[in-house]
Design a protein around this motif. Sequence first.
Motif, PDB file in Angstrom:
ATOM      1  N   ARG A 141       4.022   3.604   6.844  1.00 19.30           N
ATOM      2  CA  ARG A 141       3.184   2.423   7.040  1.00 19.30           C
ATOM      3  C   ARG A 141       1.914   2.498   6.187  1.00 19.30           C
ATOM      4  O   ARG A 141       1.486   1.509   5.604  1.00 19.30           O
ATOM      5  CB  ARG A 141       2.821   2.270   8.520  1.00 19.30           C
ATOM      6  N   LYS A 142       1.345   3.677   6.112  1.00 18.05           N
ATOM      7  CA  LYS A 142       0.134   3.868   5.312  1.00 18.05           C
ATOM      8  C   LYS A 142       0.430   3.603   3.836  1.00 18.05           C
ATOM      9  O   LYS A 142      -0.346   2.931   3.154  1.00 18.05           O
ATOM     10  CB  LYS A 142      -0.375   5.294   5.515  1.00 18.05           C
ATOM     11  N   ASN A 143       1.559   4.095   3.332  1.00 18.48           N
ATOM     12  CA  ASN A 143       1.924   3.887   1.933  1.00 18.48           C
ATOM     13  C   ASN A 143       2.231   2.422   1.645  1.00 18.48           C
ATOM     14  O   ASN A 143       1.913   1.924   0.561  1.00 18.48           O
ATOM     15  CB  ASN A 143       3.113   4.768   1.552  1.00 18.48           C
TER      16      ASN A 143
ATOM     17  N   LYS B 267       0.855  -0.179   3.100  1.00 18.06           N
ATOM     18  CA  LYS B 267      -0.444  -0.853   2.993  1.00 18.06           C
ATOM     19  C   LYS B 267      -1.077  -0.578   1.633  1.00 18.06           C
ATOM     20  O   LYS B 267      -1.632  -1.470   1.000  1.00 18.06           O
ATOM     21  CB  LYS B 267      -1.375  -0.395   4.109  1.00 18.06           C
ATOM     22  N   HIS B 268      -0.991   0.662   1.185  1.00 17.07           N
ATOM     23  CA  HIS B 268      -1.567   1.041  -0.103  1.00 17.07           C
ATOM     24  C   HIS B 268      -0.861   0.290  -1.238  1.00 17.07           C
ATOM     25  O   HIS B 268      -1.511  -0.202  -2.165  1.00 17.07           O
ATOM     26  CB  HIS B 268      -1.445   2.548  -0.298  1.00 17.07           C
TER      27      HIS B 268
ATOM     28  N   ALA C  19       0.730  -2.607  -1.058  1.00 16.62           N
ATOM     29  CA  ALA C  19       0.371  -4.025  -0.995  1.00 16.62           C
ATOM     30  C   ALA C  19      -0.999  -4.258  -1.623  1.00 16.62           C
ATOM     31  O   ALA C  19      -1.203  -5.215  -2.378  1.00 16.62           O
ATOM     32  CB  ALA C  19       0.393  -4.508   0.453  1.00 16.62           C
ATOM     33  N   ASN C  20      -1.931  -3.368  -1.349  1.00 14.69           N
ATOM     34  CA  ASN C  20      -3.266  -3.473  -1.933  1.00 14.69           C
ATOM     35  C   ASN C  20      -3.198  -3.294  -3.452  1.00 14.69           C
ATOM     36  O   ASN C  20      -3.863  -4.013  -4.195  1.00 14.69           O
ATOM     37  CB  ASN C  20      -4.189  -2.432  -1.303  1.00 14.69           C
TER      38      ASN C  20
END
Length: 158
Positions: free
Chosen positions: A49-51, A53-54, A56-57
Amino acid sequence: MSNEFRLRCNAHGVRDRPFVLSRDAEFSRCSEAQAATAIQSHWRAFIVRKNVKHLANACCVIQSGFRGFRGRKRACQLQAQASATCREGYFCQAALEIQRQWRGYMSRKLLHCYSVREQYLIAVGDDGRRYRRELTNRFENKVRCNVFSSCVAHVSHQ
């Protein structure tokens, strides 16, 4: 007899104790493995999930950079067109001044011959009207380009 029975029970308990501990350890080992698997699963899900988000940013940053590049490139092209139009206007003004000087020279030269001078002035008048229409059109195009370039100068890209 009760003492003997008690000793025998204690002896069996002492003798069976490693097996009991082993059985208990085996049972707790299974539950520990299940707990470890659950913890690992949750940890891996968190990392994914963290990756995401990264990523997408990062996509947003790349898209924003490309849009800015494309906008600056378009503004540069429009500015080049506007500057070419301004240069064209300058050279047209220079050509008009040369023509004006030449016509004045020819008019003064032909001053003594009235009929030739009259024909010349009629021809110059027709040419002057045609040139005036063309220059008016060019001036209007130049004004439109200046208005557009001033609008483009205030555009900001995010």
